[in-house]
Design a protein around this motif. Structure first.
Motif, short mmCIF file in Angstrom:
data_model
loop_
_atom_site.label_atom_id
_atom_site.label_comp_id
_atom_site.label_asym_id
_atom_site.label_seq_id
_atom_site.Cartn_x
_atom_site.Cartn_y
_atom_site.Cartn_z
N VAL A 170 29.67 52.87 37.71
CA VAL A 170 29.05 51.57 37.45
C VAL A 170 27.53 51.69 37.42
N THR A 171 26.97 52.55 38.28
CA THR A 171 25.52 52.75 38.29
C THR A 171 25.01 53.21 36.93
N PHE A 172 25.65 54.22 36.35
CA PHE A 172 25.21 54.73 35.05
C PHE A 172 25.56 53.77 33.93
N TRP A 173 26.67 53.06 34.07
CA TRP A 173 27.07 52.08 33.06
C TRP A 173 26.04 50.94 32.97
N VAL A 174 25.68 50.39 34.11
CA VAL A 174 24.71 49.29 34.14
C VAL A 174 23.33 49.77 33.69
N ALA A 175 22.91 50.94 34.17
CA ALA A 175 21.61 51.48 33.76
C ALA A 175 21.56 51.65 32.25
N GLY A 176 22.67 52.10 31.66
CA GLY A 176 22.71 52.30 30.22
C GLY A 176 22.51 51.02 29.45
N PHE A 177 23.18 49.92 29.86
CA PHE A 177 22.99 48.70 29.09
C PHE A 177 21.71 47.97 29.48
N ASP A 178 21.19 48.19 30.70
CA ASP A 178 19.90 47.60 31.05
C ASP A 178 18.78 48.24 30.23
#
Length: 287
Positions: A170-178
């Protein structure tokens, strides 16, 4: 009439519709920890806690960024900027949601209560990160990354490998779309001296890092399924999630940011919900 206007303004301030990003991952953690239905009580207090902490974090961010939002053309319609909501109301709202969050954690178990102040501190800390580090996107990712760990701890107060792998995913997923979202403000951030990756490195490198982050997120989601001993249903759904992430990056180009909102909201909301149902179906069909 006044209440409905104030309520609508609060919902806009905290972007209540974006709860679809974190809540399904909290439920994933709870269902995996229970190996099935985690119980109505657990889901109830978990939902209250997640909505409260997210509302706390968003209101805190709006208050901390008020001076920035006043200068940014994209954010000048936010309720605190327009005066629809006051600073004093927002501070009371932050305090109230913080209390609700701690109370909900107390109704889970002693470990969740013990960790609740740390979760609030970390949620608030993100708001200041773009003032001194371009890796602020990954700090935001780690805030939402706590969702599956919180769901797991609500049911089973022990840190486990599947929960940690989901946190990383989730950390990398959210960072990617942010990173995609931050590309809209790269010129403003650069002029204001803010440290986002698009402002520091440019849009093209930011899009490349976003793509890489989503590839890493997909890997962690697959590893989490393996660590949780999930079956073919989950991995089929997770494979579909990888395709959605790929499509997301086909929508956004360095010279065309017009589809950022589609990539940011619609597709990422779909990813969270689809992955949750993949976990539930797998637990049902392989029980």
């Amino acid at each position: 009439m006044r209440f409905s206007k104030d309520f609508a303004a609060v919902c806009r301030m905290i972007k209540i519709e974006h709860s679809v990003f974190a809540l399904p991952f909290a439920f994933i953690g709870a269902f995996l920890a229970a190996g099935g239905w985690p119980g109505t009580w657990n889901l109830l207090v978990l939902t209250v806690a997640m909505v409260a902490v997210r509302s706390f974090a968003m209101a805190f961010n709006r208050l901390a960024d008020l001076d920035i939002d006043r200068d940014n053309p994209r954010t000048q319609g936010r309720p605190l900027v327009t005066g629809e909501l006051s600073r004093s109301f927002t501070m009371w709202f932050i305090a109230g949601t913080g209390v609700v969050f701690v109370a909900a954690c107390a109704l889970m178990n002693p470990l969740c209560l013990l960790l609740s102040p740390l979760a609030l501190i970390w949620s608030g800390f993100y708001s200041y990160c773009k003032r001194f580090t371009m890796w602020c996107h990954f700090v935001l990712g780690s805030v939402l990354g706590l969702a599956p760990l919180a769901g797991w701890l609500c049911v089973d107060p022990a840190v486990t490998l599947p929960a940690v792998l989901l946190l990383c995913g989730v950390t990398f997923w959210v960072a990617g779309f942010d990173l995609l979202y931050a590309c809209q403000d790269h010129e403003f951030d650069r002029k204001r001296g803010l440290h986002s990756i698009p402002a520091r490195l440019g849009i093209a490198p930011a899009l490349a890092i976003s793509t890489f982050s989503h590839g890493v997120a997909a890997m962690f989601f697959l590893l989490a399924g393996w660590a949780a001993s999930l079956g073919w249903v989950y991995f089929l759904v997770a494979g579909g999630v990888c395709l959605i992430l790929l499509l997301e990056h086909l929508l956004v180009k360095a010279d065309d940011m017009s589809r950022v909102n589609v990539a940011f909201f619609t597709m990422n909301g779909v990813i969270a919900v689809v992955l949750f149902f993949g976990v539930v179906l797998d637990l049902i069909l392989t029980a």
